[in-house]
Design a protein around this motif. Structure first.
Motif, PDB file in Angstrom:
ATOM      1  N   ASP A 295       0.790  -1.235  -0.031  1.00  0.00           N
ATOM      2  CA  ASP A 295      -0.048   0.067  -0.154  1.00  0.00           C
ATOM      3  C   ASP A 295       0.859   1.261   0.232  1.00  0.00           C
ATOM      4  O   ASP A 295       1.964   1.200   0.523  1.00  0.00           O
ATOM      5  CB  ASP A 295      -0.866   0.039   1.118  1.00  0.00           C
ATOM      6  N   ILE A 296       0.306   2.282  -0.555  1.00  0.00           N
ATOM      7  CA  ILE A 296       1.061   3.430  -0.982  1.00  0.00           C
ATOM      8  C   ILE A 296       0.418   4.817  -0.492  1.00  0.00           C
ATOM      9  O   ILE A 296      -1.091   4.763  -0.916  1.00  0.00           O
ATOM     10  CB  ILE A 296       1.698   3.557  -2.386  1.00  0.00           C
ATOM     11  N   LEU A 339       6.404   1.296   7.952  1.00  0.00           N
ATOM     12  CA  LEU A 339       6.158   2.289   6.977  1.00  0.00           C
ATOM     13  C   LEU A 339       7.731   2.806   6.261  1.00  0.00           C
ATOM     14  O   LEU A 339       8.414   3.261   7.185  1.00  0.00           O
ATOM     15  CB  LEU A 339       5.522   3.515   7.452  1.00  0.00           C
ATOM     16  N   ASP A 340       7.853   2.898   5.090  1.00  0.00           N
ATOM     17  CA  ASP A 340       8.958   3.351   4.622  1.00  0.00           C
ATOM     18  C   ASP A 340       8.915   4.812   4.035  1.00  0.00           C
ATOM     19  O   ASP A 340       7.790   4.751   2.762  1.00  0.00           O
ATOM     20  CB  ASP A 340       9.503   2.656   3.364  1.00  0.00           C
ATOM     21  N   LYS A 380       8.620   1.587  13.693  1.00  0.00           N
ATOM     22  CA  LYS A 380       8.021   1.285  12.807  1.00  0.00           C
ATOM     23  C   LYS A 380       8.222   2.111  11.532  1.00  0.00           C
ATOM     24  O   LYS A 380       7.268   1.680  10.362  1.00  0.00           O
ATOM     25  CB  LYS A 380       6.607   0.971  13.104  1.00  0.00           C
ATOM     26  N   ILE A 381       8.911   3.035  11.621  1.00  0.00           N
ATOM     27  CA  ILE A 381       9.100   4.154  10.527  1.00  0.00           C
ATOM     28  C   ILE A 381      10.524   4.054  10.050  1.00  0.00           C
ATOM     29  O   ILE A 381      11.623   4.424  10.946  1.00  0.00           O
ATOM     30  CB  ILE A 381       8.485   5.376  10.830  1.00  0.00           C
ATOM     31  N   ASP A 382      10.967   4.187   8.738  1.00  0.00           N
ATOM     32  CA  ASP A 382      12.252   4.313   8.180  1.00  0.00           C
ATOM     33  C   ASP A 382      12.029   5.546   7.233  1.00  0.00           C
ATOM     34  O   ASP A 382      11.016   5.797   6.548  1.00  0.00           O
ATOM     35  CB  ASP A 382      12.623   3.124   7.377  1.00  0.00           C
ATOM     36  N   ILE A 412       4.792   7.590   1.161  1.00  0.00           N
ATOM     37  CA  ILE A 412       4.939   6.467   2.186  1.00  0.00           C
ATOM     38  C   ILE A 412       4.478   4.871   1.631  1.00  0.00           C
ATOM     39  O   ILE A 412       3.220   4.830   1.213  1.00  0.00           O
ATOM     40  CB  ILE A 412       3.854   6.803   3.202  1.00  0.00           C
ATOM     41  N   LYS A 413       5.338   4.195   1.918  1.00  0.00           N
ATOM     42  CA  LYS A 413       4.921   2.744   1.290  1.00  0.00           C
ATOM     43  C   LYS A 413       4.816   1.700   2.605  1.00  0.00           C
ATOM     44  O   LYS A 413       5.858   1.690   3.521  1.00  0.00           O
ATOM     45  CB  LYS A 413       6.226   2.374   0.337  1.00  0.00           C
ATOM     46  N   VAL A 414       4.166   0.845   2.406  1.00  0.00           N
ATOM     47  CA  VAL A 414       3.997   0.015   3.336  1.00  0.00           C
ATOM     48  C   VAL A 414       4.793  -1.323   3.254  1.00  0.00           C
ATOM     49  O   VAL A 414       4.682  -1.939   1.980  1.00  0.00           O
ATOM     50  CB  VAL A 414       2.515  -0.580   3.650  1.00  0.00           C
TER      51      VAL A 414
END
Length: 417
Positions: A295-296, A339-340, A380-382, A412-414
């Motif tokens: 997901d994005i 999340l990236d 949980k976030i990079d 934001i990419k999952v």
């Protein structure tokens, strides 16, 4: 000396030539008017040749005199795949074509569902000719032209089907029996009916309330207009599958078009494409279930704008959080995801990357702070900073044809944790 008697002149060759010329001219007139070698079947099963108007087929009381086509040429809809050279669509086209005055272009308009609903240009040189055979050839070429035009690439981000339908209604306001054909998913991420930002699918009754809040829209604005919708509810990646909600979105648009005064019916093209047109312009996803890998969410300048050459937000924080809520609210701590967040910068269309990625990284970190504030754990976030604009393949590109508002973005990419 007597005068020599002149021989009698033979006029038969001249007379024969004259007969041939006259006969040829007569045949030319017959061919031109379509009065030979053309019976009524040339107009199709439900039509006859117009005996008083060479080149025309008779129209029926059910024929439409003007046509507008709203096409979902956006990232979240399958590539339009209608064929106006055969079947029902050809008959619709035929009605409009033969309702046109000689030497005039048929009143057919193509409108993009993307962005501000601009018209799509196409070659409208095709006209009714002096015989039906020639007219049918023009009609066939017109159908091919429309088949190609509805697949044109969008020139703006976003999707707004309601905006496209209202634009069509404005264009067709003087028609006696107009038709609006819509092809596409129906999922908007902008405009009066924003599925990406509002929980319309989960609460169908609020759709009309959103229309009433829009100053551009009034009840019965589509009075007397028919809408024929193809492929509603069908989506492609990056939009997550929404097959379970096809009935819901039909019911929503049934209510909406009725409120606007129009009549609607739903159809499906025979073969649904499994990908959209090759567009780089983003459309925000509609999120119903919990987030999952792949997901994005794209924070373009329309969602969250930064100050020039800065990682400080220009968009008010409360406004950005409101737009992020449909995405963040679907984040599940126990779903094994993270999340990236990657920032990008403007590079223009030239082959250059003017930064080292630090501004982009700073913007990604700003968004990380917003996500943390909205309840996503920091671990949980990079975050990453691209040296250029976003691209489909590599992490970034140094040359992009996207507008500045799409290049200056944070994605934001999952990912799987």
């Amino acid at each position: 000396m007597s005068r020599r008697r002149r021989g009698k002149k033979n006029n038969l060759p001249i007379l024969a030539f004259a007969i041939v010329v006259i006969a040829g001219f007569a045949l030319f007139l017959l061919f031109s008017s379509g009065s030979i070698f053309e019976d009524d079947s040339i107009c199709g099963e439900a039509r006859e040749k117009d005996p008083d108007n060479g080149g025309y087929c008779m129209t029926t009381k059910n024929d439409h005199d003007e046509l507008a086509i709203v096409v979902g040429n956006t990232q979240n809809s399958p590539e339009p795949n209608l064929d106006f050279t055969k079947g029902e669509l050809l008959d619709i086209l035929k009605g409009v074509f033969y309702n046109t005055e000689r030497n005039d272009s048929p009143n057919i308009y193509i409108i993009s569902a993307s962005g501000t609903n601009k018209r799509i240009d196409y070659n409208d040189k095709y006209r009714v000719k002096r015989n039906v055979s020639a007219s049918n050839n023009e009609l066939k070429n017109l159908g091919k032209e429309i088949n190609s035009a509805i697949k044109s690439l969008p020139t703006e981000p976003g999707a707004d089907y309601i905006g496209g339908i209202l634009e069509a209604g404005t264009i067709l306001k003087d028609a006696e029996n107009p038709l609006i054909i819509v092809v596409g998913s129906g999922y908007n991420d902008t405009g009066a009916l924003n599925f990406a930002q509002n929980n319309i699918l989960q609460n169908k009754d609020i759709a009309i309330d959103y229309l009433k809040r829009n100053n551009r829209i009034r009840e019965n604005i589509l009075d007397g207009k028919s809408v024929q919708w193809y492929d509603i509810g069908n989506v492609v990646s990056p939009q997550v599958d929404l097959s379970d909600y096809k009935t819901d979105i039909r019911e929503i648009y049934d209510d909406v078009i009725s409120y606007l005064g129009g009549k609607i019916q739903f159809d499906s093209s025979k073969e649904i494409k499994n990908e959209s047109v090759k567009s780089q312009f983003t459309v925000q996803q509609v999120y119903i279930d919990k987030l999952k890998e792949g997901d994005i969410f794209n924070i373009t300048e329309n969602i969250g704008e930064f100050k020039p050459e800065s990682s400080e937000l220009k968009t008010p924080l409360a406004e950005l959080k409101d737009k992020l809520t449909p995405f963040v609210s679907k984040f599940d701590l126990n779903a094994g995801i993270r999340l990236d967040v990657t920032g990008y910068t403007y590079v223009g269309s030239g082959n250059r990357c003017p930064t080292d990625g630090q501004i982009a990284l700073g913007r990604a970190n700003t968004i990380k702070g917003v996500l943390i504030d909205m309840g996503v754990p920091s671990n949980k976030i990079d975050t990453h900073g691209g040296k250029g604009a976003p691209a489909d393949g590599p992490d970034y590109t140094c040359s992009s044809n996207l507008p500045a508002s799409e290049q200056r973005t944070v994605k934001i990419k999952v990912l799987k944790d």
